[in-house]
Design a protein around this motif. Structure first.
Motif, short mmCIF file in Angstrom:
data_model
loop_
_atom_site.label_atom_id
_atom_site.label_comp_id
_atom_site.label_asym_id
_atom_site.label_seq_id
_atom_site.Cartn_x
_atom_site.Cartn_y
_atom_site.Cartn_z
N UNK A 209 51.10 36.34 35.35
CA UNK A 209 50.06 37.37 35.46
C UNK A 209 50.71 38.72 35.69
N UNK A 210 50.06 39.75 35.17
CA UNK A 210 50.52 41.12 35.37
C UNK A 210 49.29 42.02 35.35
N UNK A 211 49.12 42.82 36.38
CA UNK A 211 47.97 43.72 36.44
C UNK A 211 48.44 45.15 36.28
N UNK A 212 47.78 45.87 35.38
CA UNK A 212 48.09 47.27 35.15
C UNK A 212 46.78 48.02 34.94
N UNK A 213 46.59 49.10 35.67
CA UNK A 213 45.39 49.93 35.58
C UNK A 213 44.10 49.12 35.77
#
Length: 97
Positions: free
Chosen positions: A56-60
């Motif tokens: 998982x990767x969260x951006x903005x």
């Protein structure tokens, strides 16, 4: 493995897929196409909720993920996502860990 998106790619996904904070995008393996990692397979993406995320990767405020069942495709590589200026679409590259 990790997912890495450039700022330009994050904005492209938000604009093109009409994403808002809290939405999620899955990168998935699909049969057909070409890839430097797996012959006969390619990478796709879709707006959907995770079921069993392996990465998982969260951006903005947007969650980008890969399901655990698709991790085999990457063979110990990170996924790098950017935007191709000519085609105005996402481009994927892979970085050996």
């Amino acid at each position: 493995m990790q997912i890495k998106l450039t700022d330009h790619a994050a904005e492209w996904f938000k604009d093109e897929m009409l994403l808002k904070t809290g939405d999620s995008v899955r990168f998935f393996v699909r049969y057909g196409g070409t890839s430097p990692l797996q012959e006969g397979f390619s990478l796709g993406m879709n707006k959907e909720e995770p079921m069993d995320p392996g990465v998982e990767y969260t951006k903005n405020g947007i969650l980008f993920f890969i399901e655990a069942s698709d991790i085999w495709y990457f063979q110990d590589h990170d996924l790098i996502v950017d935007v191709d200026e000519k085609s105005d679409g996402p481009i994927y590259s892979y970085e050996k860990k």
